[in-house]
Motif scaffolding. Sequence first.
Motif, PDB file in Angstrom:
ATOM      1  N   LEU A  75      38.400 -42.946 -87.625  1.00 49.62           N
ATOM      2  CA  LEU A  75      39.705 -43.070 -86.982  1.00 49.62           C
ATOM      3  C   LEU A  75      40.835 -42.585 -87.872  1.00 49.62           C
ATOM      4  O   LEU A  75      40.937 -42.981 -89.029  1.00 49.62           O
ATOM      5  N   ASN A  76      41.685 -41.727 -87.299  1.00 46.01           N
ATOM      6  CA  ASN A  76      42.956 -41.368 -87.939  1.00 46.01           C
ATOM      7  C   ASN A  76      43.923 -42.524 -87.678  1.00 46.01           C
ATOM      8  O   ASN A  76      44.604 -42.570 -86.671  1.00 46.01           O
ATOM      9  N   ASP A  77      43.942 -43.465 -88.608  1.00 44.26           N
ATOM     10  CA  ASP A  77      44.642 -44.718 -88.366  1.00 44.26           C
ATOM     11  C   ASP A  77      45.850 -44.843 -89.281  1.00 44.26           C
ATOM     12  O   ASP A  77      45.906 -44.241 -90.352  1.00 44.26           O
ATOM     13  N   SER A 112      47.739 -44.488 -84.058  1.00 42.26           N
ATOM     14  CA  SER A 112      46.719 -43.481 -84.322  1.00 42.26           C
ATOM     15  C   SER A 112      47.198 -42.190 -83.683  1.00 42.26           C
ATOM     16  O   SER A 112      47.204 -42.051 -82.460  1.00 42.26           O
ATOM     17  N   SER A 130      40.243 -40.948 -82.836  1.00 41.09           N
ATOM     18  CA  SER A 130      39.048 -40.753 -83.653  1.00 41.09           C
ATOM     19  C   SER A 130      38.731 -39.271 -83.747  1.00 41.09           C
ATOM     20  O   SER A 130      38.995 -38.494 -82.814  1.00 41.09           O
TER      21      SER A 130
END
Length: 410
Positions: free
Chosen positions: A147-149, A281, A285
């Motif tokens: 995940l780009n969190d 985000s 993902s």
Amino acid sequence: MQDHRRLGRELELFHSDPLVGAGLPLWLPRGAAARRAVEDYLLDLERRHGYQHVYSPPLAKAEMYYRSGHLPHYADDMFPPMALGGEDEQDQIVLRPSLCPHHAAVFAARGRSYRELPLRIGEIGGQYRAERSGVLGGLSRVRAISLNDGHVFCAEDQVEAEVIAALELMRVAHRALGFAPSSWRLSLRGDGPKYVDDPRMWQRATDVLRRALEAVGVDYVDGPGEAAFYGPKIDIQLLDHAGRESTLATVQVDYYMPARFDLSYVDADGARRRPVMVHRSAAGSMERLFAHLIEVHDGAFPAWFAPVQLEVLAVGDADARGFARSARAIGLRIEESYSGSLAARIRDASLRRVPFVAVIGASELAAGTVSLRCRGGAVDAMPVDAALARLESECRPPKQAGPLGPSVSV
């Protein structure tokens, strides 16, 4: 728009192996190269917009997820806790379903002052969901998620501006990646025990998100029953090749977890205050993002994140290795081919959606030129230095935006 699963196999981007397990895709070298380019772009974009990046483990004690509320409210979607040799729950370890508790622990690592806020923390990290076999599919629905969190810890009077800034970050990233959302949704609380029971908290968070959506001027729909268990969220929706809708990017306002983890900062008057946590985000993902990118671009990614940016084809006995070394030296992802029919090799590069093909034969070597073919375009014969300069320019990631402003046009 074609099914990403078929294109992924044909273009050798990812693979599913029954021995590894359903919902656990393997990223092959070409897919990994494209993913790495996108991840580098996203991390750089976030750095320019004030994010500090961390690494956190994909495991934690079960106690952390009782405190975060995941085990009481979200256990059906989690893998079972793993015992570490003792019967006490304190000795159990959990594969995390989300990164937010770890980022709360980052905030709590030392005392914080109001001067540090907003504190923006980012990570591309692994999380795990116990998805049922029947809903798994390619990269769009998996059990191991990268995940780009990001989480922003801020004061109450900074929340709305941070939500708007997160929406702007998404707009920049989505434009660079070459797609636009199909719709926007304000995901709201539904009925039942799934949701934290604090009506005042829910109303405060919903009001902030609604004001932010109205400030950016997008059309959106309300989605009762689509919220996270701890708060409402803005969901950015996409359509796949079959017209099915899924959520890619999200922004959430959270008053719940800062209280559960007893987070605080010291205000200007010396008093301890509770921060608000904004979850966001920007690109979702990596798995679901690439499922969409493969379909949107029909596998023909923009040159800056194409798995192979340049195919170097030698004709006859011509030695193209010098040009290939120069292309690698400026950072291009290349492959070389020295045998077979030139027409067949050009066709193969086209089928693999390679953006640029460099053809070098005896005449090109003698003249110090290269015949450069662009995907879907013309063939240009040009000096080697000019060809390298053009390739470096056209394969460079998009220019990053400057600091985020107080408003956004989406």
